[in-house]
Design a protein around this motif. Sequence first.
Motif, PDB file in Angstrom:
ATOM      1  N   HIS A 289      28.585  40.545  46.592  1.00 30.33           N
ATOM      2  CA  HIS A 289      28.303  39.595  45.521  1.00 30.33           C
ATOM      3  C   HIS A 289      29.573  38.861  45.090  1.00 30.33           C
TER       4      HIS A 289
ATOM      5  N   ARG B  88      32.238  35.897  44.740  1.00 28.94           N
ATOM      6  CA  ARG B  88      31.942  34.493  44.467  1.00 28.94           C
ATOM      7  C   ARG B  88      31.813  33.713  45.771  1.00 28.94           C
TER       8      ARG B  88
ATOM      9  N   ASN C 187      32.593  51.824  44.921  1.00 28.27           N
ATOM     10  CA  ASN C 187      33.191  50.943  43.922  1.00 28.27           C
ATOM     11  C   ASN C 187      32.847  49.505  44.282  1.00 28.27           C
ATOM     12  N   MET C 188      31.890  48.937  43.558  1.00 25.90           N
ATOM     13  CA  MET C 188      31.403  47.589  43.844  1.00 25.90           C
ATOM     14  C   MET C 188      32.019  46.561  42.893  1.00 25.90           C
ATOM     15  N   LEU C 189      33.085  46.961  42.200  1.00 29.31           N
ATOM     16  CA  LEU C 189      33.747  46.017  41.282  1.00 29.31           C
ATOM     17  C   LEU C 189      34.407  44.910  42.082  1.00 29.31           C
ATOM     18  N   LEU C 190      34.376  43.719  41.538  1.00 30.66           N
ATOM     19  CA  LEU C 190      35.027  42.594  42.194  1.00 30.66           C
ATOM     20  C   LEU C 190      36.390  42.368  41.572  1.00 30.66           C
ATOM     21  N   ALA C 191      37.272  41.777  42.356  1.00 25.08           N
ATOM     22  CA  ALA C 191      38.579  41.419  41.821  1.00 25.08           C
ATOM     23  C   ALA C 191      38.456  40.095  41.073  1.00 25.08           C
ATOM     24  N   GLU C 192      39.491  39.804  40.326  1.00 25.91           N
ATOM     25  CA  GLU C 192      39.458  38.631  39.451  1.00 25.91           C
ATOM     26  C   GLU C 192      39.152  37.339  40.201  1.00 25.91           C
ATOM     27  N   ASP C 193      39.716  37.212  41.389  1.00 29.90           N
ATOM     28  CA  ASP C 193      39.511  35.973  42.133  1.00 29.90           C
ATOM     29  C   ASP C 193      38.168  35.935  42.849  1.00 29.90           C
TER      30      ASP C 193
ATOM     31  N   ILE D 233      35.126  36.869  41.156  1.00 30.87           N
ATOM     32  CA  ILE D 233      33.956  36.830  40.278  1.00 30.87           C
ATOM     33  C   ILE D 233      33.455  35.407  40.102  1.00 30.87           C
ATOM     34  N   ALA D 234      32.163  35.314  39.904  1.00 37.17           N
ATOM     35  CA  ALA D 234      31.518  33.993  39.850  1.00 37.17           C
ATOM     36  C   ALA D 234      31.982  33.215  38.623  1.00 37.17           C
TER      37      ALA D 234
ATOM     38  N   THR E 157      29.781  52.016  40.855  1.00 31.01           N
ATOM     39  CA  THR E 157      30.643  51.380  39.872  1.00 31.01           C
ATOM     40  C   THR E 157      30.538  49.869  40.004  1.00 31.01           C
ATOM     41  N   PHE E 158      30.012  49.212  38.996  1.00 33.54           N
ATOM     42  CA  PHE E 158      30.080  47.747  38.931  1.00 33.54           C
ATOM     43  C   PHE E 158      29.776  47.242  37.531  1.00 33.54           C
TER      44      PHE E 158
ATOM     45  N   GLN F  57      28.023  41.314  37.131  1.00 31.71           N
ATOM     46  CA  GLN F  57      28.460  40.919  38.482  1.00 31.71           C
ATOM     47  C   GLN F  57      27.876  41.966  39.417  1.00 31.71           C
TER      48      GLN F  57
ATOM     49  N   LEU G 272      33.842  41.755  33.435  1.00 28.52           N
ATOM     50  CA  LEU G 272      34.991  41.307  34.210  1.00 28.52           C
ATOM     51  C   LEU G 272      35.387  39.905  33.782  1.00 28.52           C
TER      52      LEU G 272
ATOM     53  N   ARG H 136      48.321  32.154  37.560  1.00 27.20           N
ATOM     54  CA  ARG H 136      47.189  32.580  38.370  1.00 27.20           C
ATOM     55  C   ARG H 136      47.571  32.639  39.849  1.00 27.20           C
TER      56      ARG H 136
ATOM     57  N   TYR I 136      49.723  35.544  40.439  1.00 27.42           N
ATOM     58  CA  TYR I 136      48.934  36.758  40.356  1.00 27.42           C
ATOM     59  C   TYR I 136      48.175  37.007  41.664  1.00 27.42           C
ATOM     60  N   LEU I 137      47.567  35.947  42.172  1.00 26.32           N
ATOM     61  CA  LEU I 137      46.782  36.106  43.400  1.00 26.32           C
ATOM     62  C   LEU I 137      47.693  36.471  44.572  1.00 26.32           C
TER      63      LEU I 137
ATOM     64  N   ARG J   1      48.408  40.018  44.376  1.00 29.90           N
ATOM     65  CA  ARG J   1      47.238  40.805  44.743  1.00 29.90           C
ATOM     66  C   ARG J   1      47.096  40.946  46.264  1.00 29.90           C
TER      67      ARG J   1
ATOM     68  N   TYR K  75      42.685  49.277  42.377  1.00 33.08           N
ATOM     69  CA  TYR K  75      42.819  48.054  41.613  1.00 33.08           C
ATOM     70  C   TYR K  75      41.873  48.077  40.413  1.00 33.08           C
TER      71      TYR K  75
ATOM     72  N   PRO L 142      40.364  45.632  37.757  1.00 33.05           N
ATOM     73  CA  PRO L 142      40.310  44.221  37.374  1.00 33.05           C
ATOM     74  C   PRO L 142      40.364  44.047  35.860  1.00 33.05           C
TER      75      PRO L 142
END
Lengths: 123, 471
Positions: free
Chosen positions: A13, A15, A114-120, A122-123, B277-278, B282, B309, B320, B323-324, B327, B337, B339
């Motif tokens: 999921h 983006r 762990n299905m968390l998305l990184a900051e870049d 997310i939608a 975990t989510f 999202q 998030l 930004r 940061y990327l 990462r 990581y 977020p």
Amino acid sequence: MVRLITHNLLACHARGCTSNNFPLRFSDAQIETRKADFNADFIRAFMPKLEWSALVDAAKQLGDTSLPLEAPDMLDEEFLKNLHRVLLEIHIEEGSMTCPNCNHRYPISNGIPNMLLAEDEIA
Amino acid sequence: MSHQYLIVFAQAHNEFRLPELSSVSELHGFTYTLADGSDPQRPFMVIHLASEEHARLLARRCILIKAIYQFYGQGSTYKELHEANRANRALWESYIPKTSFKFIVTAYNHSIPQRRQREVIESFAYMDFLGKIDMNDPEILLGCFEEYPDKHGTTRVKHEGDGSFLQVYFGKLIEEGSARQLIGQFDVKKRVYYGNTSMESEISLLMTNQTLAAPGKLIYDPFMGTGSMAYPAAYFGAFVFGSDIDGRQMRGKGKPPGIIRAAKQYGVAARILDLCTFDVTQNPWRCGELFDAIVTDPPYGVRAGAKRLGRKRELSPERRAKYLEHRKSPRPDDQPYIPPTKPYELSALAADLVILARYLLKPGGRLVFFLPTVMDDYQEVDINSMMCSGMELIANSLQDFGSWGRRLVTIRKTSTVKYPPPSFSPEEAVTSEHVPAHKDFREKYFRGFRTDAPHDNYETAGSVPHYPIHD
Ligand SMILES: C[S@@+](CC[C@H](N)C(=O)[O-])C[C@H]1O[C@@H](n2cnc3c(N)ncnc32)[C@H](O)[C@@H]1O
């Protein structure tokens, strides 16, 4: 945990990742099998929700080739019991799942993905 | 032909009684109706049921039922009661010749002196029961219950006001409520894994009954935390799926994960389908119409803010980019990581939850969740304003803590339309003019629900009230 029933319901999921984002590919999967209560009605009712070929492939990746390539029309007891075993009794405890499209890797640790998305992402 | 039954309720959670009766009867596929004048706020309630078996099913599943009696009569005086009971002779005459029995006389909000208990029993002499009295193992138990007004806050000497009851009820025991013992069985303090967000067992069980949990059903908690509702749901036979933005809540320390350890303690680990975990905003669900029920206690944001998030303030383009870059480069440490997150305001979360449930529930499925609210400001429209088409409110029960309370909301998906997944974007939110009392609940809580206290500095807002709140 991570049972194949769950794997069949999870898509990448991140983006912009909206096509070819399912099924996720297993790598380094450590498997355990554990008995679960068989409920024929539950399995039968769940059939229409399944992406059958994704399930067949995932099972094959884990060394289980017991499922027919096409979902049968006649759901007899023997078939339902085997499907139950594949969906609910195979657990992936460690490893990861990777998106076939964007290659995002979702790690599985102690049976919890762990299905968390990184900051870049997310939608 | 329907029969009348007398329910003796536990003295708690009055507003949860009727929703629980309705849910458990729906689960078993029957209906009940209240007898004229029955008031669910009172501890004794008379209902019509088609069969005694239905009464037994209620006694075995309703957490708030202490016992169910076949109803023989009631009155505001014993004269009235006896008239009613005589008129119902057909219900009890078969017990006259040789049935052994026991007779109890008790009161709600009062204790009846022994001497008068005997007088009451003797006043039923006209029933002419010839069987023997058996205190240990009677074939039938007859119960007579006097209901006294609540004497809360007043002090009375024992037995004072004896005889001035509001109403007296009489009947034959069908079954003691056996679901109440689950409160002890699922006691959080006896659980091998719990946390400061765990929900007390009685409320978890009431929530679970609202989901119609049963074998073969699939139930989801998207704010799983330590899994308090998962255990009773799995105990009633359902498969449970849980997710949380913070894996540590589900895992705890040690192996296997805390929720699995607790589920093993209750013998239901095989029915915890999976934990993931989510961030629910999202989420990775491939399709909708998956679950029979969603049951959850959303974050109120009191201890740690409810979060999703993102960043509170967007980074500048330069930062930004940096940061990327950072990462992408491989990191020497193997730290997972984490977020960044931003706050998630409660009224937005509640509205999103309804739309998410409409997507993820099967037609006819239920969403059951707690909504905290400010007592003085709450209005019915607070709930209505977060509803959307295809979803119908079926119960809304208050648990009152004084200046704030929380409402257990039960919503049914009535539509068979396939809905798209929600966007969760604040821009596309269903905006209503109405500002509900639960908006900015966190801030209001820390202000002690006063409007005059400073807004932005919790320290100056005086001491934080000690309510049993958690997030
Ligand atoms: C009130 S607690 C639920 C407690 C749970 N019923 C229990 O028995 O412990 C709320 C939970 O929501 C989680 N949470 C907060 N924001 C979230 C989000 N955006 N997505 C998913 N989970 C979230 C928190 O980590 C917390 O565990």
